[in-house]
Design a protein around this motif. Sequence first.
Motif, PDB file in Angstrom:
ATOM      1  N   ARG A  43      -2.655 -25.434  31.994  1.00  0.00           N
ATOM      2  CA  ARG A  43      -3.456 -26.641  31.766  1.00  0.00           C
ATOM      3  C   ARG A  43      -3.025 -27.817  32.643  1.00  0.00           C
ATOM      4  O   ARG A  43      -3.527 -28.927  32.495  1.00  0.00           O
ATOM      5  CB  ARG A  43      -3.375 -27.061  30.288  1.00  0.00           C
ATOM      6  CG  ARG A  43      -3.911 -26.030  29.320  1.00  0.00           C
ATOM      7  CD  ARG A  43      -5.392 -25.792  29.513  1.00  0.00           C
ATOM      8  NE  ARG A  43      -5.861 -24.770  28.582  1.00  0.00           N
ATOM      9  CZ  ARG A  43      -7.119 -24.508  28.352  1.00  0.00           C
ATOM     10  NH1 ARG A  43      -8.061 -25.178  28.972  1.00  0.00           N
ATOM     11  NH2 ARG A  43      -7.464 -23.575  27.499  1.00  0.00           N
ATOM     12  N   HIS A  93      -7.263 -30.107  27.354  1.00  0.00           N
ATOM     13  CA  HIS A  93      -7.857 -28.975  26.616  1.00  0.00           C
ATOM     14  C   HIS A  93      -6.832 -27.903  26.231  1.00  0.00           C
ATOM     15  O   HIS A  93      -7.159 -26.728  26.152  1.00  0.00           O
ATOM     16  CB  HIS A  93      -9.010 -28.341  27.393  1.00  0.00           C
ATOM     17  CG  HIS A  93     -10.070 -29.324  27.756  1.00  0.00           C
ATOM     18  ND1 HIS A  93     -10.843 -29.960  26.812  1.00  0.00           N
ATOM     19  CD2 HIS A  93     -10.475 -29.800  28.955  1.00  0.00           C
ATOM     20  CE1 HIS A  93     -11.681 -30.780  27.418  1.00  0.00           C
ATOM     21  NE2 HIS A  93     -11.478 -30.714  28.714  1.00  0.00           N
ATOM     22  N   CYS A 114     -10.410 -21.062  26.687  1.00  0.00           N
ATOM     23  CA  CYS A 114     -11.178 -22.166  26.095  1.00  0.00           C
ATOM     24  C   CYS A 114     -11.214 -23.376  27.018  1.00  0.00           C
ATOM     25  O   CYS A 114     -10.201 -23.781  27.574  1.00  0.00           O
ATOM     26  CB  CYS A 114     -10.553 -22.560  24.760  1.00  0.00           C
ATOM     27  SG  CYS A 114     -11.339 -23.958  23.961  1.00  0.00           S
ATOM     28  N   ASN A 115     -12.408 -23.951  27.152  1.00  0.00           N
ATOM     29  CA  ASN A 115     -12.571 -25.213  27.877  1.00  0.00           C
ATOM     30  C   ASN A 115     -13.058 -26.306  26.944  1.00  0.00           C
ATOM     31  O   ASN A 115     -13.494 -27.355  27.384  1.00  0.00           O
ATOM     32  CB  ASN A 115     -13.563 -25.037  29.034  1.00  0.00           C
ATOM     33  CG  ASN A 115     -12.998 -24.165  30.108  1.00  0.00           C
ATOM     34  OD1 ASN A 115     -11.859 -24.328  30.522  1.00  0.00           O
ATOM     35  ND2 ASN A 115     -13.785 -23.196  30.549  1.00  0.00           N
ATOM     36  N   SER A 117     -15.738 -26.409  25.358  1.00  0.00           N
ATOM     37  CA  SER A 117     -17.175 -26.633  25.457  1.00  0.00           C
ATOM     38  C   SER A 117     -17.819 -26.107  24.174  1.00  0.00           C
ATOM     39  O   SER A 117     -17.175 -25.421  23.378  1.00  0.00           O
ATOM     40  CB  SER A 117     -17.757 -25.922  26.683  1.00  0.00           C
ATOM     41  OG  SER A 117     -17.620 -24.522  26.544  1.00  0.00           O
ATOM     42  N   ASP A 120     -17.338 -22.514  23.369  1.00  0.00           N
ATOM     43  CA  ASP A 120     -15.997 -22.089  22.967  1.00  0.00           C
ATOM     44  C   ASP A 120     -15.691 -22.384  21.501  1.00  0.00           C
ATOM     45  O   ASP A 120     -14.661 -21.954  20.985  1.00  0.00           O
ATOM     46  CB  ASP A 120     -14.927 -22.807  23.809  1.00  0.00           C
ATOM     47  CG  ASP A 120     -14.971 -22.404  25.261  1.00  0.00           C
ATOM     48  OD1 ASP A 120     -15.277 -21.236  25.546  1.00  0.00           O
ATOM     49  OD2 ASP A 120     -14.709 -23.271  26.115  1.00  0.00           O
TER      50      ASP A 120
END
Length: 182
Positions: A43, A93, A114-115, A117, A120
């Motif tokens: 990240r 995130h 996972c972003n 969004s 997700d």
Amino acid sequence: MWEAVFADVGVALIAILNTKDTEIDKIARKMDEQILLNKLAFRGIKPTAIRILILHEMLFSNEALSLTDLESRLDTVDRSTIFRTVTLFLSHHLVHGVDDGSGALKYAVCDNSCNCSVEDLHTHFYCEACHKTFCLKQIHVPVVALPPGFVLQGVNYVLKGLCDECSQNSTIDGRVPSLNCK
């Protein structure tokens, strides 16, 4: 005589098992540390001792944690440091926030895929007895068709009831579980 032999063997086995447990614990700690470092690097977050400590607490907890939960578990880390670290994790995130209706935002570590969004997002479960919030990552948030012109930016899908432990501890003589379990 045999009792003495078995006693000596028992002591030796315990010593061997303790030695292996210690070595296994060292390996497990090293693997845990590598997982934490990889998550931070993925990240784009520079690892520091505090960030690793907070991420460890969040990652190896079986429920989403509030800032207050983190403060009580990490009593040597001050509130503002925890807040700044969690805010950093959110902006990259690494974690997502959950508004479970308890009045305190809870946080859980995201998967690497996972972003944060809408695609997700997954379901959360809030236990009304023990007040823990659980990520149900295998249950995705249902897709809702919006009227033309509406743009979906986020979803908060929280189921409420009793978690597995509380429902088992509360069921007595087939009666409806109460919300008094802890």
